[in-house]
Design a protein around this motif. Structure first.
Motif, PDB file in Angstrom:
ATOM      1  N   LEU A  42       0.809  -1.214   0.000  1.00  0.00           N
ATOM      2  CA  LEU A  42       0.000   0.000   0.000  1.00  0.00           C
ATOM      3  C   LEU A  42       0.850   1.276   0.000  1.00  0.00           C
ATOM      4  CD1 LEU A  42      -2.997   0.801  -0.012  1.00  0.00           C
ATOM      5  CD2 LEU A  42      -2.969   0.727   2.483  1.00  0.00           C
ATOM      6  N   PRO A  43       1.946   1.369   0.783  1.00  0.00           N
ATOM      7  CA  PRO A  43       2.747   2.596   0.738  1.00  0.00           C
ATOM      8  C   PRO A  43       3.381   2.859  -0.632  1.00  0.00           C
ATOM      9  CG  PRO A  43       3.190   1.405   2.756  1.00  0.00           C
ATOM     10  CD  PRO A  43       2.382   0.478   1.886  1.00  0.00           C
ATOM     11  N   LEU A  44       3.700   1.807  -1.394  1.00  0.00           N
ATOM     12  CA  LEU A  44       4.242   2.032  -2.729  1.00  0.00           C
ATOM     13  C   LEU A  44       3.163   2.525  -3.677  1.00  0.00           C
ATOM     14  CD1 LEU A  44       6.818  -0.821  -3.488  1.00  0.00           C
ATOM     15  CD2 LEU A  44       7.224   1.553  -2.817  1.00  0.00           C
ATOM     16  N   LEU A  45       1.956   1.960  -3.574  1.00  0.00           N
ATOM     17  CA  LEU A  45       0.854   2.458  -4.402  1.00  0.00           C
ATOM     18  C   LEU A  45       0.594   3.926  -4.087  1.00  0.00           C
ATOM     19  CD1 LEU A  45      -1.660  -0.524  -4.137  1.00  0.00           C
ATOM     20  CD2 LEU A  45      -0.301   0.119  -6.139  1.00  0.00           C
ATOM     21  N   ALA A  46       0.507   4.254  -2.807  1.00  0.00           N
ATOM     22  CA  ALA A  46       0.266   5.640  -2.414  1.00  0.00           C
ATOM     23  C   ALA A  46       1.459   6.531  -2.737  1.00  0.00           C
ATOM     24  CB  ALA A  46      -0.060   5.715  -0.928  1.00  0.00           C
ATOM     25  N   GLY A  47       2.649   5.938  -2.860  1.00  0.00           N
ATOM     26  CA  GLY A  47       3.813   6.704  -3.281  1.00  0.00           C
ATOM     27  C   GLY A  47       3.662   7.281  -4.674  1.00  0.00           C
ATOM     28  N   MET A  48       2.778   6.692  -5.490  1.00  0.00           N
ATOM     29  CA  MET A  48       2.492   7.275  -6.798  1.00  0.00           C
ATOM     30  C   MET A  48       1.810   8.632  -6.634  1.00  0.00           C
ATOM     31  SD  MET A  48       1.295   3.902  -8.987  1.00  0.00           S
ATOM     32  CE  MET A  48       1.330   4.751 -10.583  1.00  0.00           C
ATOM     33  N   PHE A  49       0.985   8.799  -5.589  1.00  0.00           N
ATOM     34  CA  PHE A  49       0.421  10.111  -5.293  1.00  0.00           C
ATOM     35  C   PHE A  49       1.521  11.068  -4.837  1.00  0.00           C
ATOM     36  CE2 PHE A  49      -3.488   7.543  -3.769  1.00  0.00           C
ATOM     37  CZ  PHE A  49      -3.959   7.431  -5.072  1.00  0.00           C
ATOM     38  N   SER A  50       2.430  10.552  -4.000  1.00  0.00           N
ATOM     39  CA  SER A  50       3.543  11.363  -3.515  1.00  0.00           C
ATOM     40  C   SER A  50       4.331  11.945  -4.681  1.00  0.00           C
ATOM     41  CB  SER A  50       4.446  10.510  -2.622  1.00  0.00           C
ATOM     42  OG  SER A  50       5.504  11.246  -2.080  1.00  0.00           O
ATOM     43  N   ASP A  51       4.589  11.123  -5.680  1.00  0.00           N
ATOM     44  CA  ASP A  51       5.297  11.561  -6.885  1.00  0.00           C
ATOM     45  C   ASP A  51       4.545  12.696  -7.563  1.00  0.00           C
ATOM     46  OD1 ASP A  51       6.642  11.778  -9.329  1.00  0.00           O
ATOM     47  OD2 ASP A  51       5.726   9.976 -10.142  1.00  0.00           O
ATOM     48  N   LEU A  52       3.248  12.502  -7.815  1.00  0.00           N
ATOM     49  CA  LEU A  52       2.463  13.508  -8.528  1.00  0.00           C
ATOM     50  C   LEU A  52       2.334  14.798  -7.729  1.00  0.00           C
ATOM     51  CD1 LEU A  52      -0.337  11.220  -9.985  1.00  0.00           C
ATOM     52  CD2 LEU A  52       1.355  12.498 -11.305  1.00  0.00           C
ATOM     53  N   LEU A  53       1.997  14.680  -6.450  1.00  0.00           N
ATOM     54  CA  LEU A  53       1.787  15.863  -5.622  1.00  0.00           C
ATOM     55  C   LEU A  53       3.078  16.656  -5.453  1.00  0.00           C
ATOM     56  CD1 LEU A  53      -0.407  14.221  -2.834  1.00  0.00           C
ATOM     57  CD2 LEU A  53      -1.228  15.729  -4.655  1.00  0.00           C
ATOM     58  N   GLY A  54       4.185  15.947  -5.259  1.00  0.00           N
ATOM     59  CA  GLY A  54       5.442  16.611  -4.944  1.00  0.00           C
ATOM     60  C   GLY A  54       6.247  17.078  -6.130  1.00  0.00           C
ATOM     61  N   THR A  55       5.884  16.632  -7.342  1.00  0.00           N
ATOM     62  CA  THR A  55       6.674  17.020  -8.515  1.00  0.00           C
ATOM     63  C   THR A  55       5.839  17.604  -9.651  1.00  0.00           C
ATOM     64  OG1 THR A  55       6.553  14.842  -9.616  1.00  0.00           O
ATOM     65  CG2 THR A  55       8.317  15.165  -7.999  1.00  0.00           C
ATOM     66  N   ARG A  56       4.523  17.340  -9.673  1.00  0.00           N
ATOM     67  CA  ARG A  56       3.699  17.754 -10.806  1.00  0.00           C
ATOM     68  C   ARG A  56       2.554  18.698 -10.406  1.00  0.00           C
ATOM     69  NH1 ARG A  56       3.168  13.651 -14.560  1.00  0.00           N
ATOM     70  NH2 ARG A  56       1.589  14.950 -15.562  1.00  0.00           N
ATOM     71  N   LEU A  57       1.686  18.252  -9.532  1.00  0.00           N
ATOM     72  CA  LEU A  57       0.501  19.018  -9.161  1.00  0.00           C
ATOM     73  C   LEU A  57       0.180  18.769  -7.687  1.00  0.00           C
ATOM     74  CD1 LEU A  57      -1.852  20.788 -10.446  1.00  0.00           C
ATOM     75  CD2 LEU A  57      -3.182  18.684 -10.490  1.00  0.00           C
ATOM     76  N   PRO A  58       0.323  19.783  -6.854  1.00  0.00           N
ATOM     77  CA  PRO A  58       0.650  21.183  -7.134  1.00  0.00           C
ATOM     78  C   PRO A  58       2.080  21.445  -7.613  1.00  0.00           C
ATOM     79  CG  PRO A  58      -0.586  21.034  -5.088  1.00  0.00           C
ATOM     80  CD  PRO A  58      -0.199  19.629  -5.477  1.00  0.00           C
ATOM     81  N   GLY A  59       3.059  20.590  -7.238  1.00  0.00           N
ATOM     82  CA  GLY A  59       4.398  20.774  -7.758  1.00  0.00           C
ATOM     83  C   GLY A  59       5.469  20.702  -6.682  1.00  0.00           C
ATOM     84  N   ARG A  60       6.690  20.979  -7.105  1.00  0.00           N
ATOM     85  CA  ARG A  60       7.844  20.835  -6.235  1.00  0.00           C
ATOM     86  C   ARG A  60       7.779  21.859  -5.093  1.00  0.00           C
ATOM     87  NH1 ARG A  60      11.834  17.818  -8.382  1.00  0.00           N
ATOM     88  NH2 ARG A  60      13.514  19.000  -7.431  1.00  0.00           N
ATOM     89  N   GLY A  61       7.955  21.345  -3.866  1.00  0.00           N
ATOM     90  CA  GLY A  61       7.818  22.163  -2.674  1.00  0.00           C
ATOM     91  C   GLY A  61       6.534  21.896  -1.913  1.00  0.00           C
ATOM     92  N   THR A  62       5.620  21.110  -2.508  1.00  0.00           N
ATOM     93  CA  THR A  62       4.365  20.773  -1.841  1.00  0.00           C
ATOM     94  C   THR A  62       4.627  19.976  -0.571  1.00  0.00           C
ATOM     95  OG1 THR A  62       3.100  20.732  -3.906  1.00  0.00           O
ATOM     96  CG2 THR A  62       2.214  19.454  -2.069  1.00  0.00           C
TER      97      THR A  62
END
Length: 309
Positions: A219-239
């Motif tokens: 489960l943490p790896l699946l949710a890590g896909m959200f971490s990737d998107l939130l932290g690098t794409r939307l909203p973006g880096r610095g989230t």
């Protein structure tokens, strides 16, 4: 109460989880950038902390357990050098095949970037639901039982106050997505980093005996896909992650092409907060993981107004 042994976090831990999750958000990986933020130093990924909780869930139960639902709030940052313990408290037993827990990650030893720890300070807290001696059949049954809660959660997202129309370069309805699959090597690195050696993730013979096609993605790896998107794409880096809810809807297989997406549902400019709907789907279109996120965008690298974007 069951607590893990304290673990002192390192920058190498953060960098390894960044490589595994693909979330190289500079608040986790770039000490120079992190010093310019209100954190003052690099902080742990939320899903890395969640993985430490999952490892303690597995260690604390004599029978195999499968985490299927989790909420997490992150009231305080967790820094390099902090000693943390994963703590589980039995909440209730919804049924003989389920366990409900109050979960927390507590700082029990201060690092050089933390002023003091007088008592155990909670850096992540929430609740979890585990299936005991899970099988593909019991997971499917849990999905049917939880259908009402999932629909209620979707209604909650749809029914939130309108909030603001724009915030920086962000607007309601914006989406981002990413596609990836997980390999046996990814699972080996996950287990090595987190000590979450759950047999559902590591033992194909055991997983087959429970009716699954093979080992499944943690489960943490699946949710890590959200971490990737939130932290690098939307909203973006610095989230910065403030809260995340997760509900496993179906198992994800190794090698399966998975698609994660996040969609902005509310903006709160007065507090620099963004609410997003989050979902992972499998290669056949089924929902694998669903939930919602609340993030802080105070430290975004890109704060262009929407009109100038």
């Amino acid at each position: 109460m069951k607590a893990s042994r304290p673990r002192v976090l390192t920058q190498e831990d953060f960098d390894r989880f960044a490589s595994l999750s693909r979330d190289d958000n500079p608040i986790h990986c770039d000490p120079a950038f992190a010093r310019t933020t209100h954190f003052g130093a690099t902080v742990a990924h939320g899903m890395f902390l969640f993985s430490l909780l999952c490892a303690q869930m597995q260690r604390s139960n004599p029978r195999p357990v499968l985490p299927i639902a989790q909420t997490l709030m992150f009231p305080r940052p967790t820094f390099v050098g902090d000693g943390v313990a994963a703590v589980l408290v039995l909440n209730e037993t919804p049924g003989r095949d389920r366990i409900a827990l109050d979960t927390s990650v507590r700082c029990v030893q201060r690092g050089r970037n933390r002023m003091a720890v007088t008592d155990e300070q909670i850096t992540a807290q929430g609740d979890a639901v585990l299936l005991v001696d899970a099988s593909a059949q019991s997971l499917a049954e849990a999905q049917r039982q939880d259908a009402g809660e999932v629909a209620q959660s979707a209604g909650h997202l749809a029914g939130q106050p309108a909030g603001d129309r724009t915030l920086y370069h962000l607007s309601v309805g914006q989406e981002a997505s990413a596609v990836r699959s997980f390999s046996a090597g990814d699972i080996d690195e996950y287990v090595s980093l987190t000590d979450d050696g759950n047999a559902f993730y590591t033992d194909p013979v055991f997983a087959h005996s429970r009716g699954f096609e093979g080992t499944i993605v943690p489960l943490p790896l699946l949710a890590g896909m959200f971490s990737d998107l939130l932290g690098t794409r939307l909203p973006g880096r610095g989230t910065g992650w403030m809260k995340q809810s997760l509900r496993l809807r179906s198992p994800a297989r190794l090698g399966e092409l998975l698609s994660a997406s996040v969609r902005i549902v509310r903006l709160r400019a007065d507090k620099d907060l963004v609410n997003l709907a989050t979902v992972v789907t499998g290669d056949d279109g089924r929902v694998v993981l669903a939930g919602e996120a609340l993030v802080l965008v105070r430290n975004l690298e890109d704060k262009r107004p929407l009109e100038a974007a």
